[in-house]
Design a protein around this motif. Structure first.
Motif, PDB file in Angstrom:
ATOM      1  N   ARG A 196     -20.898   6.417  36.569  1.00  0.00           N
ATOM      2  CA  ARG A 196     -20.289   5.440  35.694  1.00  0.00           C
ATOM      3  C   ARG A 196     -20.887   5.694  34.297  1.00  0.00           C
ATOM      4  O   ARG A 196     -22.118   5.814  33.999  1.00  0.00           O
ATOM      5  CB  ARG A 196     -20.737   3.968  36.053  1.00  0.00           C
ATOM      6  N   THR A 197     -19.865   5.858  33.316  1.00  0.00           N
ATOM      7  CA  THR A 197     -20.237   5.872  32.028  1.00  0.00           C
ATOM      8  C   THR A 197     -19.580   4.427  31.015  1.00  0.00           C
ATOM      9  O   THR A 197     -18.373   4.208  31.085  1.00  0.00           O
ATOM     10  CB  THR A 197     -19.971   7.245  31.357  1.00  0.00           C
ATOM     11  N   TYR A 198     -20.618   4.081  30.194  1.00  0.00           N
ATOM     12  CA  TYR A 198     -19.747   2.974  29.504  1.00  0.00           C
ATOM     13  C   TYR A 198     -20.076   3.304  27.856  1.00  0.00           C
ATOM     14  O   TYR A 198     -21.232   3.596  27.452  1.00  0.00           O
ATOM     15  CB  TYR A 198     -20.764   1.716  29.709  1.00  0.00           C
ATOM     16  N   LEU A 199     -18.800   3.494  27.032  1.00  0.00           N
ATOM     17  CA  LEU A 199     -18.841   3.765  25.726  1.00  0.00           C
ATOM     18  C   LEU A 199     -18.939   2.722  25.039  1.00  0.00           C
ATOM     19  O   LEU A 199     -17.941   1.706  25.287  1.00  0.00           O
ATOM     20  CB  LEU A 199     -17.635   4.765  25.670  1.00  0.00           C
ATOM     21  N   VAL A 200     -19.659   2.364  23.938  1.00  0.00           N
ATOM     22  CA  VAL A 200     -19.652   1.031  23.033  1.00  0.00           C
ATOM     23  C   VAL A 200     -19.610   1.789  21.626  1.00  0.00           C
ATOM     24  O   VAL A 200     -20.574   2.811  21.267  1.00  0.00           O
ATOM     25  CB  VAL A 200     -20.792   0.241  23.365  1.00  0.00           C
TER      26      VAL A 200
END
Length: 256
Positions: A196-200
């Protein structure tokens, strides 16, 4: 069950999971993601651009509830029809919330999540588009002119795709997004046993609970020179993440 519409870009015969792009509230997948598909790092992959029910070119059934769970089930039906199992799902904003629910309900369909400023919690701040739309009475939004008023206030890029959405579907989807899920999307994401990758984007960089996310194995990546629409503001960073080339960030890099 209603299916969202999808456009399929076949890749070369490479043993890699398909990439599935899922748009945000009032958006359309090809508009937000097609420009990245031709990058050499992705061009050999099978890529699907899915418009959720009521959005883009998809059906807009009036009897559909448009909850996050309903959207996830419709997405599952589209992937089943396309034979796209074990996919890498790139979900933007509301589409990221739908992708999380899909991964929890149909783990056979998802091998990896790349989430771009996805909604993780119910009742987002009033400035969020979903909260603003959900604040209207459904009848007022659909038939009382509020939809047209919202189109006048949002930025031109969002308005260009939002005007293609069905007003009833848009309102009910916003209400469902504000309501969220139980457990919440955040807790579902933290419990998933997949990559899981979360980009902000660093423009606001207001992701709460990032240390907790990182501690659960979610790779949190702050993208420079980017706001909410990272795929436009910094397309190379977005492509890196979808292609699996985003740098790893450890939990101790964050304070929350």
């Amino acid at each position: 069950m209603r299916r969202g519409a999808s456009r399929d870009k076949p890749g070369a015969r490479v043993v890699q999971p398909p990439v599935v792009y899922v748009h945000g509230l009032g958006s359309a997948s090809t508009v937000y993601h097609a420009h990245v598909a031709a990058d050499p790092r992705l061009a050999t992959r099978r890529q699907l651009f899915v418009d959720l029910p009521g959005h883009g070119i998809s059906d807009r059934p009036s009897g559909f509830r448009y909850t996050l769970e309903d959207h996830a089930d419709a997405l599952a039906a589209a992937l089943d029809a396309a034979g796209a199992v074990g996919a890498d799902i790139a979900g933007h904003s509301m589409g990221g919330a739908v992708a999380i629910v899909l991964a929890a309900r149909r783990p056979d369909l998802v091998s990896r999540l790349v989430l771009t400023e996805a909604n993780l919690d119910p009742n987002p701040v009033p400035k969020a588009g979903s909260s603003g739309i959900a604040s209207y009475n459904e009848d007022a939004f659909v038939r009382g002119g509020s939809f047209a008023a919202v189109l006048e206030r949002v930025d031109p890029l969002w308005a260009a795709t939002m005007r293609l959405a069905d007003p009833l579907a848009l309102h009910r989807t916003a209400v469902g997004l504000v309501r969220g899920t139980r457990p919440t999307m955040r807790h579902l994401l933290m419990s998933l046993p997949i990559d899981r990758t979360y980009l902000v984007g660093d423009v606001d960089n207001d992701l709460p609970g990032r240390a907790e996310l990182a501690a659960s194995g979610v790779r949190v990546e702050v993208v420079p020179n980017a706001g909410h629409n990272i795929m436009f503001d910094n397309p190379q960073a977005f492509i890196n993440a979808v292609a699996g080339e985003a740098p790893r960030v450890t939990a101790d890099a964050y304070k929350s």
